[in-house]
Scaffold this motif. Structure first.
Motif, PDB file in Angstrom:
ATOM      1  N   THR A   1    -103.959 -34.540   8.748  1.00  0.00           N
ATOM      2  CA  THR A   1    -102.687 -34.395   9.447  1.00  0.00           C
ATOM      3  C   THR A   1    -102.336 -35.671  10.196  1.00  0.00           C
ATOM      4  O   THR A   1    -103.178 -36.541  10.420  1.00  0.00           O
ATOM      5  N   VAL A   2    -101.083 -35.760  10.587  1.00  0.00           N
ATOM      6  CA  VAL A   2    -100.642 -36.767  11.553  1.00  0.00           C
ATOM      7  C   VAL A   2    -100.098 -35.976  12.733  1.00  0.00           C
ATOM      8  O   VAL A   2     -99.084 -35.279  12.624  1.00  0.00           O
TER       9      VAL A   2
ATOM     10  N   THR B   1     -97.320 -40.297  20.925  1.00  0.00           N
ATOM     11  CA  THR B   1     -98.540 -40.707  20.238  1.00  0.00           C
ATOM     12  C   THR B   1     -98.597 -40.060  18.866  1.00  0.00           C
ATOM     13  O   THR B   1     -98.427 -38.843  18.738  1.00  0.00           O
ATOM     14  N   LEU B   2     -98.821 -40.889  17.846  1.00  0.00           N
ATOM     15  CA  LEU B   2     -99.085 -40.394  16.498  1.00  0.00           C
ATOM     16  C   LEU B   2    -100.570 -40.615  16.223  1.00  0.00           C
ATOM     17  O   LEU B   2    -101.051 -41.756  16.278  1.00  0.00           O
ATOM     18  N   THR B   3    -101.285 -39.531  15.929  1.00  0.00           N
ATOM     19  CA  THR B   3    -102.719 -39.604  15.698  1.00  0.00           C
ATOM     20  C   THR B   3    -103.040 -39.300  14.243  1.00  0.00           C
ATOM     21  O   THR B   3    -102.750 -38.214  13.746  1.00  0.00           O
ATOM     22  N   LEU B   4    -103.633 -40.280  13.559  1.00  0.00           N
ATOM     23  CA  LEU B   4    -104.087 -40.097  12.187  1.00  0.00           C
ATOM     24  C   LEU B   4    -105.359 -39.259  12.232  1.00  0.00           C
ATOM     25  O   LEU B   4    -106.331 -39.629  12.894  1.00  0.00           O
TER      26      LEU B   4
ATOM     27  N   GLU C   1    -114.491 -43.297  15.815  1.00  0.00           N
ATOM     28  CA  GLU C   1    -115.154 -44.048  14.750  1.00  0.00           C
ATOM     29  C   GLU C   1    -114.198 -44.892  13.919  1.00  0.00           C
ATOM     30  O   GLU C   1    -114.619 -45.858  13.292  1.00  0.00           O
ATOM     31  N   ALA C   2    -112.926 -44.503  13.883  1.00  0.00           N
ATOM     32  CA  ALA C   2    -112.009 -45.219  12.989  1.00  0.00           C
ATOM     33  C   ALA C   2    -110.563 -45.042  13.423  1.00  0.00           C
ATOM     34  O   ALA C   2    -110.168 -43.962  13.882  1.00  0.00           O
ATOM     35  N   PHE C   3    -109.797 -46.109  13.260  1.00  0.00           N
ATOM     36  CA  PHE C   3    -108.341 -46.011  13.277  1.00  0.00           C
ATOM     37  C   PHE C   3    -107.935 -45.330  11.972  1.00  0.00           C
ATOM     38  O   PHE C   3    -107.346 -44.259  11.975  1.00  0.00           O
ATOM     39  N   ALA C   4    -108.273 -45.940  10.865  1.00  0.00           N
ATOM     40  CA  ALA C   4    -108.164 -45.323   9.536  1.00  0.00           C
ATOM     41  C   ALA C   4    -108.936 -46.202   8.561  1.00  0.00           C
ATOM     42  O   ALA C   4    -108.781 -47.418   8.563  1.00  0.00           O
TER      43      ALA C   4
END
Length: 265
Positions: A10-11, A21-24, A65-68
């Motif tokens: 999801t985003v 805020t948009l969260t990947l 752990e990651a942005f993407a």
């Protein structure tokens, strides 16, 4: 806890005052970006572009752990297997990246951990990129046998130049946060425990300024980057701020030694 394969990618959109805020969010896959997530990014950015209550957008990855960690490679077997599918898939990616790059609202990428492939493309489309010391950057797709789509390479090329992009794509090397900073890929590197606070502090500093001015600055930077001289009409248009309430408020606040209260008009 459900098995990883059953978790949805999801985003997630949230709002806190004038900051969105948009969260990947792709659990178990280091926030790898699925086709649906690319489409959701474009949709969310379009929604926020016309929200007069929002003055800055922060893009980040879920967890620490990651942005993407790039695109969701498992999807490539079903969603990007033919030329027709590939053209459609990457048109959706381009729409998302364009929506970020062309947003009238300032954007800040809050980067922790892996910022790879499609994640790097998203970060490059943002106005500012603030990362932690543990962040790492790259696009080692030469090891996977496919090339970066030219339309997606363009943002990285504008950001860091041909020499840096050749190093990233030809070597497939993963850069440290400090290397990325030295090469102009990121705006700021801060200690791991400070990155969230610093990214949102940056967003608040943006929100403290006149919102129309932020949009105009983005517009003129993009226009000047074309290398073409400004027309007389464009030079005159640069003074559109003279007719705004925010300009009068800004001057008055300065003279009265108080904080301005900008309204975006």
């Amino acid at each position: 806890m459900y098995p990883t394969e059953k978790l949805m990618s999801t985003v997630d959109l949230s709002r806190d005052g004038d900051i969105a805020t948009l969260t990947l969010n792709n659990p178990g896959k280091l926030n790898a970006i699925s086709l649906g997530m690319w489409q959701q990014i474009a949709k969310n950015m379009a929604e926020l572009a016309v929200d007069r209550n929002i003055r800055c957008i922060v893009l980040r990855g879920a967890g620490n752990e990651a942005f993407a960690a790039g695109g969701d490679l498992e999807e490539f077997l079903s969603e990007r297997a033919t030329l027709e599918q590939a053209l459609y898939y990457h048109a959706q990616v381009a729409a998302a990246l364009d929506a970020i790059a062309d947003s009238p609202l300032p954007t800040v990428a809050l980067i922790r951990g892996a910022c790879i492939g499609g994640g790097l493309e998203i970060a490059a489309a943002c106005d500012l990129r603030i990362c932690n010391e543990s962040a790492r950057f790259g696009a080692p797709i030469n090891r996977l046998g496919f090339s970066m789509y030219p339309g997606e390479m363009e943002g990285l090329l504008k950001l860091a130049g041909a020499a840096v992009i050749k190093e990233i794509l030809l070597e497939g090397r993963i850069l440290t946060a400090n290397e990325a900073y030295e090469k102009g890929i990121v705006t700021r590197v801060v200690p791991d425990h400070q990155v969230i606070d610093e990214a949102y502090a940056s967003a608040r500093r943006i929100c403290a300024g006149a919102p129309l001015v932020a949009g105009w600055h983005k517009q003129w930077i993009r226009r000047l980057h074309s290398g073409q001289p400004l027309s007389d009409q464009e030079k005159a248009a640069a003074f559109a701020f003279l007719d705004t309430e925010d300009y009068k408020e800004g001057l008055a606040a300065f003279l009265e030694k108080r904080k301005p209260a900008f309204k975006g008009r």
